[in-house]
Design a protein around this motif. Structure first.
Motif, PDB file in Angstrom:
ATOM      1  N   ARG A  96       9.915  31.150  31.983  1.00 39.00           N
ATOM      2  CA  ARG A  96      10.750  32.080  32.952  1.00 39.00           C
ATOM      3  C   ARG A  96      12.196  31.913  32.755  1.00 39.00           C
ATOM      4  O   ARG A  96      12.592  30.811  32.448  1.00 39.00           O
ATOM      5  CB  ARG A  96      10.523  31.583  34.369  1.00 39.00           C
ATOM      6  CG  ARG A  96       9.071  32.415  34.848  1.00 39.00           C
ATOM      7  CD  ARG A  96       8.925  32.543  36.319  1.00 39.00           C
ATOM      8  NE  ARG A  96       7.461  33.102  36.730  1.00 39.00           N
ATOM      9  CZ  ARG A  96       7.329  34.452  36.966  1.00 39.00           C
ATOM     10  NH1 ARG A  96       8.220  35.062  36.609  1.00 39.00           N
ATOM     11  NH2 ARG A  96       6.498  34.974  37.112  1.00 39.00           N
ATOM     12  N   LYS A  97      13.168  32.856  33.190  1.00 34.63           N
ATOM     13  CA  LYS A  97      14.589  33.020  33.106  1.00 34.63           C
ATOM     14  C   LYS A  97      15.212  31.853  33.702  1.00 34.63           C
ATOM     15  O   LYS A  97      16.081  31.002  33.219  1.00 34.63           O
ATOM     16  CB  LYS A  97      15.280  34.247  33.233  1.00 34.63           C
ATOM     17  CG  LYS A  97      14.984  35.282  32.272  1.00 34.63           C
ATOM     18  CD  LYS A  97      15.375  36.600  32.570  1.00 34.63           C
ATOM     19  CE  LYS A  97      16.894  36.665  32.412  1.00 34.63           C
ATOM     20  NZ  LYS A  97      17.564  37.791  32.908  1.00 34.63           N
ATOM     21  N   CYS A  98      14.532  31.509  34.953  1.00 31.56           N
ATOM     22  CA  CYS A  98      15.060  30.449  35.704  1.00 31.56           C
ATOM     23  C   CYS A  98      15.344  29.029  35.083  1.00 31.56           C
ATOM     24  O   CYS A  98      15.944  28.269  35.394  1.00 31.56           O
ATOM     25  CB  CYS A  98      14.305  30.376  36.870  1.00 31.56           C
ATOM     26  SG  CYS A  98      12.637  29.811  36.886  1.00 31.56           S
TER      27      CYS A  98
ATOM     28  N   LEU B  16      10.319  24.925  38.825  1.00 30.81           N
ATOM     29  CA  LEU B  16      10.106  26.385  39.355  1.00 30.81           C
ATOM     30  C   LEU B  16       9.158  26.000  40.842  1.00 30.81           C
ATOM     31  O   LEU B  16       8.239  25.141  40.568  1.00 30.81           O
ATOM     32  CB  LEU B  16       9.183  27.201  38.218  1.00 30.81           C
ATOM     33  CG  LEU B  16       8.554  28.354  38.858  1.00 30.81           C
ATOM     34  CD1 LEU B  16       9.950  29.315  39.186  1.00 30.81           C
ATOM     35  CD2 LEU B  16       7.874  29.135  37.996  1.00 30.81           C
TER      36      LEU B  16
ATOM     37  N   ASP C  72      11.299  37.113  32.116  1.00 32.32           N
ATOM     38  CA  ASP C  72      10.297  37.133  33.115  1.00 32.32           C
ATOM     39  C   ASP C  72       9.310  38.371  32.885  1.00 32.32           C
ATOM     40  O   ASP C  72       8.207  38.411  33.561  1.00 32.32           O
ATOM     41  CB  ASP C  72      11.035  37.425  34.484  1.00 32.32           C
ATOM     42  CG  ASP C  72      11.790  36.215  34.828  1.00 32.32           C
ATOM     43  OD1 ASP C  72      11.287  35.127  34.515  1.00 32.32           O
ATOM     44  OD2 ASP C  72      12.709  36.654  35.794  1.00 32.32           O
TER      45      ASP C  72
ATOM     46  N   LYS D  78      18.492  27.372  33.677  1.00 32.78           N
ATOM     47  CA  LYS D  78      19.415  26.677  34.491  1.00 32.78           C
ATOM     48  C   LYS D  78      18.912  25.630  35.328  1.00 32.78           C
ATOM     49  O   LYS D  78      19.832  24.878  35.763  1.00 32.78           O
ATOM     50  CB  LYS D  78      19.989  27.909  35.523  1.00 32.78           C
ATOM     51  CG  LYS D  78      20.574  29.004  34.817  1.00 32.78           C
ATOM     52  CD  LYS D  78      21.493  29.980  35.793  1.00 32.78           C
ATOM     53  CE  LYS D  78      22.075  31.002  35.052  1.00 32.78           C
ATOM     54  NZ  LYS D  78      22.650  32.043  36.181  1.00 32.78           N
ATOM     55  N   LYS D  79      17.552  25.642  35.325  1.00 31.90           N
ATOM     56  CA  LYS D  79      17.107  24.583  36.335  1.00 31.90           C
ATOM     57  C   LYS D  79      15.770  24.235  35.642  1.00 31.90           C
ATOM     58  O   LYS D  79      15.108  24.725  34.953  1.00 31.90           O
ATOM     59  CB  LYS D  79      16.847  24.815  37.741  1.00 31.90           C
ATOM     60  CG  LYS D  79      15.852  26.160  37.742  1.00 31.90           C
ATOM     61  CD  LYS D  79      15.904  26.327  39.532  1.00 31.90           C
ATOM     62  CE  LYS D  79      14.933  27.753  39.622  1.00 31.90           C
ATOM     63  NZ  LYS D  79      14.614  27.915  41.224  1.00 31.90           N
TER      64      LYS D  79
END
Length: 276
Positions: free
Chosen positions: A98-100, A107, A69, A103-104
């Motif tokens: 982005r780091k998210c 965004l 991020d 896992k998914k």
């Protein structure tokens, strides 16, 4: 000396010929990036490759993807970075997500990971052209491919190129924030003329950016009607605007002259000019 087959292969990997490249300098670039080709791909990367390959005939396996991020604005899902390496006189290019996304796949319930990747792959491949005006048009055009999964992708595809750089987005946000602050501090702004000017800023900014967006889309589509997207994505801003004013016959004649002195146009002709 590169063979025609080698030139075609690496061009289709998204390693475009630089504006002033020679056969020797292009060969050096290929040697540098050849070692960066990805050995593994996620399913989202495969989806992104499918999009950019079908639209622009590129498959940028050599572009690394990192998750962080750091240095991203709050509205940014990703960014493409370019850094010149003095030792090799080449460019280090990578995509930051982005780091998210580790896992998914979405965004803000809007941006799909594969859509974001496809967008950034276009930027990574077009870096050699140093083109700003139509850069986002090619990148956001990939969003239309995802419209069946996300209706908002239509809106992103059309309005996405509203800004040509992060600074323009910041100026636009500033035009919204300043009048809002003035509204809060209204007692301190007794001059009605000054207040009116402040509250006109957002409308003026929308009008300016919106008019420019429509004008550039018009030129972009005029050019697209005359040449293929795979060739068009390899053009500079000046070439896109110039070709938008010419007939297809005049474009072919112009390219015929350009290829006599330009290694870049010799390679583009070899691959794409029979598909205008």
């Amino acid at each position: 000396m590169l063979s025609d087959e080698q030139c075609i292969f690496w061009d289709k990997k998204g390693l475009f010929v630089f504006l002033y490249d020679t056969c020797a300098s292009y060969s050096n670039n290929i040697k540098h990036y050849q070692a960066l080709s990805s050995s593994t791909e996620s399913s989202e990367q495969k989806d992104a490759f499918e999009v950019v390959q079908s639209l622009y005939d590129i498959e940028p396996l050599w572009v690394p993807v990192v998750y962080s991020d750091k240095n991203l604005h709050f509205w940014e899902a990703a960014c493409s970075w370019m850094q010149q390496e003095d030792a090799t006189d080449t460019w280090k290019i990578w995509i930051q997500l982005r780091k998210c996304f580790l896992k998914k796949n979405k965004l803000y319930f809007l941006y799909q990971k594969s859509e974001v990747l496809a967008h950034e792959y276009v930027h990574a491949c077009r870096y050699s052209l140093h083109a700003k005006r139509y850069e986002e048009f090619f990148a956001y055009y990939t969003s239309f491919y995802f419209a069946n999964k996300s209706p908002t992708a239509y809106l992103r595809g059309f309005l996405g190129p509203l800004f040509s750089s992060p600074k323009e987005a910041q100026y636009f946000l500033l035009s919204l924030v300043v009048p809002s602050c003035a509204l809060i501090l209204d007692p301190f702004f007794s001059d009605p003329f000054f207040s009116e000017i402040l509250f006109c800023l957002p409308f003026l900014a929308c009008a300016l950016f919106g008019t420019r967006l429509l004008w550039r889309w018009k030129k972009w589509y005029r050019c697209k009607k005359k040449i293929s997207l795979p060739l068009m994505v390899r053009l500079t801003d000046e070439e896109i605007e110039f070709f938008s004013t010419l007939s297809q016959e005049k474009i072919i004649a112009w390219i015929g002259e350009a290829r006599k002195t330009s290694f870049r146009w010799q390679e583009l002709c070899l691959i794409y000019c029979n598909k205008l």
